[in-house]
Design a protein around this motif. Structure first.
Motif, PDB file in Angstrom:
ATOM      1  N   GLU A 169       0.814  -1.203   0.000  1.00 48.96           N
ATOM      2  CA  GLU A 169       0.000   0.000   0.000  1.00 48.96           C
ATOM      3  C   GLU A 169       0.851   1.258   0.000  1.00 48.96           C
ATOM      4  OE1 GLU A 169      -3.351   0.431  -0.114  1.00 48.96           O
ATOM      5  OE2 GLU A 169      -3.620  -1.713  -0.430  1.00 48.96           O
ATOM      6  N   SER A 191       2.204   2.779   2.503  1.00 50.45           N
ATOM      7  CA  SER A 191       1.590   3.641   3.510  1.00 50.45           C
ATOM      8  C   SER A 191       2.574   4.622   4.128  1.00 50.45           C
ATOM      9  CB  SER A 191       0.951   2.783   4.606  1.00 50.45           C
ATOM     10  OG  SER A 191       1.878   1.858   5.140  1.00 50.45           O
ATOM     11  N   ALA A 251      -7.670   4.546   4.420  1.00 55.45           N
ATOM     12  CA  ALA A 251      -6.404   4.732   3.718  1.00 55.45           C
ATOM     13  C   ALA A 251      -6.099   6.204   3.484  1.00 55.45           C
ATOM     14  CB  ALA A 251      -6.431   3.994   2.378  1.00 55.45           C
TER      15      ALA A 251
END
Length: 210
Positions: free
Chosen positions: A76, A78, A183
């Motif tokens: 992802e 992140s 997210a």
């Protein structure tokens, strides 16, 4: 249940799949502005195969390698500090394909413009990531809306009206999914949407010549 649906939406409309899906849509719905109507089925299949390799397979394999070598902590991405370099490196595949199509010219010229605009969106995401995390999913979806809208206006492609409405709805769905998954914040969704639709529309409107 809602989280599972959101993950499915996020994976299905992942940014790496969108260029391939966009070209496929334009081939069947509005082939003339991109010269797709002059492709034979065999030549278009070869074209799609190259797009599939450079915009899906190579970026995914490269991202997997980054994760395996621990250059990124998760798929992802992140970690905000990991996002710029990942976007810049992945954009190299799109830029190289853009240059290849551009150098061939002819029927591949319009496709190179679209890929160039998509490359610019990715580079912009990398640049903006130095300052704030913004939604790549929303930017990619909004970029598709902008590209379709510009083709619709420049070439009077009325056949794109319904696909544009659908893509707008899907952009909202993807944005909502990113929010449901935690997210992104609403601000990050907004900036992603604004960058994607601005770059997608203006790039095609001013660069894709009649």
């Amino acid at each position: 249940m809602l989280l599972k649906i959101s993950k499915i939406i996020t994976y299905f409309f992942h940014p790496v799949f969108l260029p391939f899906l966009l070209f496929l849509l334009l081939y069947f719905v509005a082939p003339l502005p991109l010269f797709f109507s002059f492709f034979t089925p065999k030549s278009f299949a070869a074209f799609l195969g190259v797009v599939f390799l450079y915009t899906i397979i190579f970026p995914l394999l490269f991202t997997f390698w980054l994760k395996k070598t621990k250059l990124i902590s998760d798929f992802e991405i992140s970690d905000g500090q990991e996002r710029p370099k990942t976007y810049f490196m992945v954009s190299a595949f799109f830029i190289s394909l853009t240059y290849f199509f551009y150098s061939k010219g002819g029927l591949l010229g319009p496709a190179s413009v679209i890929l160039g605009v998509i490359s610019a969106i990715i580079l912009g995401l990398g640049f903006f990531s130095y300052f704030s995390k913004i939604s790549a999913h929303t930017a990619a979806m909004a970029g598709i809306v902008g590209i379709l809208a510009a083709i619709f206006i420049r070439f009077n492609e009325n056949s794109l009206f319904i696909p544009i409405l659908i893509s707008i709805s899907l952009t909202g769905l993807v944005a909502s999914s990113r929010l449901w998954l935690g997210a992104h914040s609403l601000k990050q969704i907004f900036w992603g949407w604004l960058w994607g639709i601005t770059a997608g529309f203006s790039g095609i409107y001013f660069l894709l010549l009649k």
